[in-house]
Design an enzyme around this catalytic site. Sequence first.
Site, short mmCIF file in Angstrom:
data_model
loop_
_atom_site.label_atom_id
_atom_site.label_comp_id
_atom_site.label_asym_id
_atom_site.label_seq_id
_atom_site.Cartn_x
_atom_site.Cartn_y
_atom_site.Cartn_z
N GLU A 17 0.84 -1.21 0.00
CA GLU A 17 0.00 0.00 0.00
C GLU A 17 0.87 1.26 0.00
O GLU A 17 1.84 1.35 0.74
CB GLU A 17 -0.91 -0.01 1.23
CG GLU A 17 -1.79 1.22 1.34
CD GLU A 17 -2.76 1.14 2.50
OE1 GLU A 17 -3.45 0.11 2.65
OE2 GLU A 17 -2.82 2.12 3.26
N THR A 49 -3.81 4.90 -1.42
CA THR A 49 -4.84 5.43 -0.53
C THR A 49 -5.50 6.67 -1.13
O THR A 49 -5.03 7.24 -2.12
CB THR A 49 -4.27 5.77 0.86
OG1 THR A 49 -3.29 6.81 0.71
CG2 THR A 49 -3.63 4.55 1.52
N ALA A 52 -9.10 11.60 2.50
CA ALA A 52 -10.46 12.08 2.78
C ALA A 52 -10.39 13.59 3.05
O ALA A 52 -10.01 14.01 4.12
CB ALA A 52 -11.05 11.34 3.96
N HIS A 78 -7.99 3.12 -3.46
CA HIS A 78 -8.86 3.29 -2.30
C HIS A 78 -9.83 4.41 -2.65
O HIS A 78 -9.47 5.33 -3.39
CB HIS A 78 -8.06 3.71 -1.06
CG HIS A 78 -7.08 2.66 -0.59
ND1 HIS A 78 -6.68 2.56 0.72
CD2 HIS A 78 -6.41 1.68 -1.26
CE1 HIS A 78 -5.81 1.56 0.85
NE2 HIS A 78 -5.63 1.02 -0.35
N ARG A 108 -15.22 4.44 4.23
CA ARG A 108 -15.85 5.70 4.63
C ARG A 108 -14.80 6.80 4.66
O ARG A 108 -15.04 7.93 4.25
CB ARG A 108 -16.47 5.57 6.02
CG ARG A 108 -17.17 6.85 6.47
CD ARG A 108 -17.41 6.90 7.96
NE ARG A 108 -16.17 7.05 8.70
CZ ARG A 108 -16.08 7.12 10.02
NH1 ARG A 108 -17.18 7.02 10.75
NH2 ARG A 108 -14.91 7.27 10.61
N GLY A 109 -13.60 6.47 5.17
CA GLY A 109 -12.55 7.47 5.32
C GLY A 109 -12.51 7.99 6.74
O GLY A 109 -13.51 7.95 7.47
N ASP A 110 -11.34 8.47 7.12
CA ASP A 110 -11.20 9.08 8.44
C ASP A 110 -11.80 10.47 8.41
O ASP A 110 -11.77 11.14 7.39
CB ASP A 110 -9.71 9.16 8.81
CG ASP A 110 -9.26 7.89 9.51
OD1 ASP A 110 -10.08 7.30 10.24
OD2 ASP A 110 -8.11 7.49 9.31
N HIS A 149 -12.88 -0.98 15.61
CA HIS A 149 -12.78 0.40 15.14
C HIS A 149 -13.04 1.36 16.31
O HIS A 149 -13.96 1.13 17.10
CB HIS A 149 -13.81 0.64 14.02
CG HIS A 149 -13.68 1.99 13.39
ND1 HIS A 149 -14.39 3.09 13.81
CD2 HIS A 149 -12.87 2.42 12.39
CE1 HIS A 149 -14.05 4.13 13.08
NE2 HIS A 149 -13.14 3.76 12.20
N GLN A 176 -6.93 -3.45 9.61
CA GLN A 176 -6.13 -2.37 10.17
C GLN A 176 -4.82 -2.99 10.65
O GLN A 176 -4.77 -4.19 10.95
CB GLN A 176 -6.90 -1.74 11.35
CG GLN A 176 -6.24 -0.56 12.00
CD GLN A 176 -5.97 0.57 11.02
OE1 GLN A 176 -5.00 0.51 10.27
NE2 GLN A 176 -6.83 1.57 11.01
#
Length: 285
Positions: A17, A49, A52, A78, A108-110, A149, A176
């Site tokens: 990644e 990635t 967001a 992503h 969703r994203g941070d 999470h 994660q």
Amino acid sequence: MRIGDFYERSEPVFSFEFFPPKNQQGVESLLRTVAELKQVGSPDFVSVTYGAGGGTRTRTLECVTRIQQEAGIPAMAHLATMGHTRDELAQVIQGLVDSGISNILALRGDKPKDGLTQAGELGHATDLMEFLASDFDVDFGGACYPEVHPEAASASDDMRWAKKKAESGARFLITQLFFDNQDYFRFHDEARTAGIRVPIVPGLMPITNLAHIERITSMCSARIPEELHDRLGAVREDPAAVMAIGLEHTIRQCRQLLKEGAPGLHFYTLNKSLATRVILSALQD
Ligand code: FAD
């Protein structure tokens, strides 16, 4: 070329990644890093990635396209719902498809710290997955959390949503980062008991810098085992010693995960090739 299909074969799937660099010079440097990693053992796929709310969103498309075309490695983009309307997401997805990218990690994203970015019109990763499944010809996976999470109401609630991801069409889940394999094994067993059948791919971040890893783990609520943290803390001022202990730990994690039948390994490379190259060489031995 569907990444979901890769996990159906018997050998483990290796993936790296990267994050999209802030400028053009960074993109060129990323392509060099990818080429260096390819020399040690070509990954089955790479992923890039999606910021967001950040200014690097269009670079995700550029990076996945160039990695796939120039390095010849299947690439997964992503995509995060955060801050996007449904129409904007449709445009981004169509842009990916038009560029030959048919694999997406749906997130969703941070929540961005800029205080300006609004939640997305499609709220959760599962909403994006349903949108992808109904309107686009792409393969997609999602994220899951062995240590739960940080925003989840409870571990069982988090598991319920992980299951919904598989039910919404996710062909695999990538975890994660975690540093204690027992967290992965426990989560994996609980997921199977809950009826989640898709591959659950361990996400691993090689420890190369203690301050950096402490910052990351505090953001995503991952735990560094006390014994490992003590060993790293004792050599905090010696970067080479930190890296040696960190890599030795990750190599041990990888060997055990593969031995116990993990479907693959997903490396959070932080856009650097050295640590991942050392780990891959050790695994080849
Ligand atoms: P969700 O699945 O939407 O979950 C968020 C929270 O809501 C969880 O607590 C969950 O239990 C709960 N929940 C889930 N679905 C529902 C639902 N339908 N209704 C109610 N509650 C629900 N972030 C980025 O910004 N860009 C990236 O590129 C990126 N890549 C990542 C890659 C991996 C492998 C991982 C593990 C994480 C990545 N992240 C990325 C971070 C991720 O965006 C954050 O962890 C984020 O806080 C949650 O994203 P999610 O897709 O898991 O969200």
